[in-house]
Design an enzyme around this catalytic site. Sequence first.
Site, mmCIF file in Angstrom:
data_model
loop_
_atom_site.group_PDB
_atom_site.id
_atom_site.type_symbol
_atom_site.label_atom_id
_atom_site.label_comp_id
_atom_site.label_asym_id
_atom_site.label_seq_id
_atom_site.Cartn_x
_atom_site.Cartn_y
_atom_site.Cartn_z
ATOM 1 N N ALA A 66 39.360 47.080 37.583
ATOM 2 C CA ALA A 66 39.902 48.426 37.454
ATOM 3 C C ALA A 66 38.998 49.186 36.479
ATOM 4 O O ALA A 66 38.340 48.571 35.625
ATOM 5 C CB ALA A 66 41.328 48.356 36.928
ATOM 6 N N GLY A 110 40.658 43.482 38.631
ATOM 7 C CA GLY A 110 41.236 44.130 39.815
ATOM 8 C C GLY A 110 40.390 43.927 41.062
ATOM 9 O O GLY A 110 40.909 43.972 42.184
ATOM 10 N N GLU A 113 41.482 40.683 42.358
ATOM 11 C CA GLU A 113 42.838 40.878 42.897
ATOM 12 C C GLU A 113 42.802 41.602 44.235
ATOM 13 O O GLU A 113 43.557 41.270 45.153
ATOM 14 C CB GLU A 113 43.678 41.651 41.878
ATOM 15 C CG GLU A 113 43.912 40.840 40.608
ATOM 16 C CD GLU A 113 44.611 41.634 39.521
ATOM 17 O OE1 GLU A 113 44.068 42.682 39.092
ATOM 18 O OE2 GLU A 113 45.703 41.224 39.095
ATOM 19 N N GLU A 133 40.494 39.920 32.196
ATOM 20 C CA GLU A 133 41.269 40.945 31.495
ATOM 21 C C GLU A 133 41.587 40.577 30.045
ATOM 22 O O GLU A 133 41.679 41.431 29.166
ATOM 23 C CB GLU A 133 42.591 41.211 32.233
ATOM 24 C CG GLU A 133 42.456 41.975 33.541
ATOM 25 C CD GLU A 133 42.275 41.089 34.762
ATOM 26 O OE1 GLU A 133 41.880 39.905 34.612
ATOM 27 O OE2 GLU A 133 42.513 41.583 35.879
HETATM 28 C C1 HXC Z 1 34.403 50.769 34.177
HETATM 29 C C2 HXC Z 1 32.539 49.481 34.432
HETATM 30 C C3 HXC Z 1 33.333 48.356 34.724
HETATM 31 C C4 HXC Z 1 34.762 48.529 34.736
HETATM 32 C C5 HXC Z 1 31.266 47.758 34.798
HETATM 33 N N1 HXC Z 1 31.267 49.064 34.476
HETATM 34 N N2 HXC Z 1 32.505 47.301 34.942
HETATM 35 N N3 HXC Z 1 33.076 50.682 34.167
HETATM 36 N N4 HXC Z 1 35.234 49.754 34.461
HETATM 37 N N5 HXC Z 1 35.588 47.531 35.042
HETATM 38 C C6 HXC Z 1 30.120 49.921 34.224
HETATM 39 C C7 HXC Z 1 29.464 49.623 32.876
HETATM 40 O O1 HXC Z 1 30.158 50.278 31.849
HETATM 41 C C8 HXC Z 1 28.086 50.186 33.101
HETATM 42 O O2 HXC Z 1 28.118 51.571 32.965
HETATM 43 C C9 HXC Z 1 27.795 49.869 34.572
HETATM 44 O O3 HXC Z 1 29.103 49.665 35.176
HETATM 45 C C10 HXC Z 1 26.983 48.612 34.742
HETATM 46 O O4 HXC Z 1 27.632 47.560 34.046
HETATM 47 P P1 HXC Z 1 26.878 46.624 32.974
HETATM 48 O O5 HXC Z 1 27.939 46.047 32.103
HETATM 49 O O6 HXC Z 1 25.763 47.340 32.339
HETATM 50 O O7 HXC Z 1 26.276 45.500 33.953
HETATM 51 P P2 HXC Z 1 25.973 43.983 33.613
HETATM 52 O O8 HXC Z 1 25.337 43.852 32.259
HETATM 53 O O9 HXC Z 1 25.209 43.473 34.795
HETATM 54 O O10 HXC Z 1 27.387 43.256 33.547
HETATM 55 C C11 HXC Z 1 28.194 43.178 34.705
HETATM 56 C C12 HXC Z 1 29.627 42.784 34.309
HETATM 57 C C13 HXC Z 1 30.164 43.717 33.226
HETATM 58 C C14 HXC Z 1 29.634 41.316 33.813
HETATM 59 C C15 HXC Z 1 30.473 42.855 35.598
HETATM 60 O O11 HXC Z 1 29.954 45.076 33.660
HETATM 61 C C16 HXC Z 1 31.608 43.553 32.908
HETATM 62 O O12 HXC Z 1 31.993 42.603 32.217
HETATM 63 N N6 HXC Z 1 32.454 44.493 33.384
HETATM 64 C C17 HXC Z 1 33.870 44.518 33.063
HETATM 65 C C18 HXC Z 1 34.601 43.442 33.812
HETATM 66 C C19 HXC Z 1 36.081 43.461 33.481
HETATM 67 O O13 HXC Z 1 36.489 43.316 32.308
HETATM 68 N N7 HXC Z 1 36.932 43.660 34.499
HETATM 69 C C20 HXC Z 1 38.358 43.707 34.319
HETATM 70 C C21 HXC Z 1 38.779 45.126 34.094
HETATM 71 S S1 HXC Z 1 40.501 45.261 33.783
HETATM 72 P P3 HXC Z 1 26.964 52.385 32.182
HETATM 73 O O14 HXC Z 1 27.445 53.810 32.232
HETATM 74 O O15 HXC Z 1 26.879 51.809 30.802
HETATM 75 O O16 HXC Z 1 25.738 52.117 32.991
HETATM 76 C C22 HXC Z 1 41.202 45.101 35.297
HETATM 77 C C23 HXC Z 1 42.705 45.148 35.309
HETATM 78 C C24 HXC Z 1 43.260 45.150 36.676
HETATM 79 O O17 HXC Z 1 40.582 44.974 36.284
HETATM 80 C C25 HXC Z 1 44.720 45.396 36.629
HETATM 81 C C26 HXC Z 1 45.249 46.031 37.860
HETATM 82 C C27 HXC Z 1 44.748 47.384 38.105
#
Ligand code: HXC
Length: 259
Positions: A66, A110, A113, A133
């Site tokens: 998400a 998400g 999911e 998360e």
């Molecule tokens: C918003 C995101 C994002 C996310 C990545 N980006 N994931 N933006 N929400 N979930 C953005 C980064 O900020 C970045 O933007 C660009 O995408 C590229 O990501 P990087 O981190 O630079 O890439 P990388 O180093 O290759 O790492 C990839 C990654 C990492 C391991 C997937 O991005 C990451 O850990 N993302 C978050 C994963 C996460 O925590 N997901 C769960 C979210 S909570 P910029 O502008 O800096 O280039 C969730 C709850 C669901 O999903 C509940 C129900 C709805």
Amino acid sequence: MTYEAIEVRTEAGKVGIVTLNRPQALNALNDQLMDELGAALKAFDADPAIGCMIVTGSAKAFAAGADISAMAKFTFKDSYGSDFITRNWETIRTIRKPVIAAVSGFALGGGCELAMMCDFIIAADNAKFGQPEIKIGIIPGAGGTQRLPRAVGKSKAMDMALTARMMDATEAERSGLVSRVVALDKLMEESLAVALTIADMPRLAVLAAKESVNRAFESGLSDGVMFERRLFHSMFATHDQKEGMDAFLGKRKPAFKNE
Ligand code: HXC
């Protein structure tokens, strides 16, 4: 409808394909994307020519979760008060035709999911699944704590939800999270072949099979078996049952009418 966060196309006139398309954020799932995805899947579901759907992302990310930037400032009122995500994340559960998730790259939070909400997952060899998360102070909110243990068992689901570790494609296949693993450059070709196979099956039996397998997650064994039995009985009211069995016995190719 014009779409911005997804791309929509059909293949061979009978498979509907939705590609998540927010590359700048690794396909992070926001309201607009989920609204568009729901609308596209509903349109395919209503189109009699379409027999199967595929949801996919990019080589680097199916979806990295998400959209954290959209949630970062949320209060309890914003999330609970607005019943955050229920409105547009549940649409996929109402789709009656099969939906395949073709996953390459990250399927996290998400994103994992969403893949699990699809009927089954075909993974590229670079796919990585996770429920990270906990690292940002929340827990899965779109069914992850329920569907992941059903798919991979309690131990692996706990491990993933509590440590945020990712599961690669090999482990995901071994654990039952995905049905097949294919080379990254073959992901769409193979997924399309599977979707075309399903699209050419007699439609009423496809709908009944999907509905009945899903029932396994919603009911106890006796109720589930009875549900299956009734749908099985109803297949004998269809043209395609007569045609399918007659063609088999006559050693010819069946001509299904989806009725
Ligand atoms: C918003 C995101 C994002 C996310 C990545 N980006 N994931 N933006 N929400 N979930 C953005 C980064 O900020 C970045 O933007 C660009 O995408 C590229 O990501 P990087 O981190 O630079 O890439 P990388 O180093 O290759 O790492 C990839 C990654 C990492 C391991 C997937 O991005 C990451 O850990 N993302 C978050 C994963 C996460 O925590 N997901 C769960 C979210 S909570 P910029 O502008 O800096 O280039 C969730 C709850 C669901 O999903 C509940 C129900 C709805």
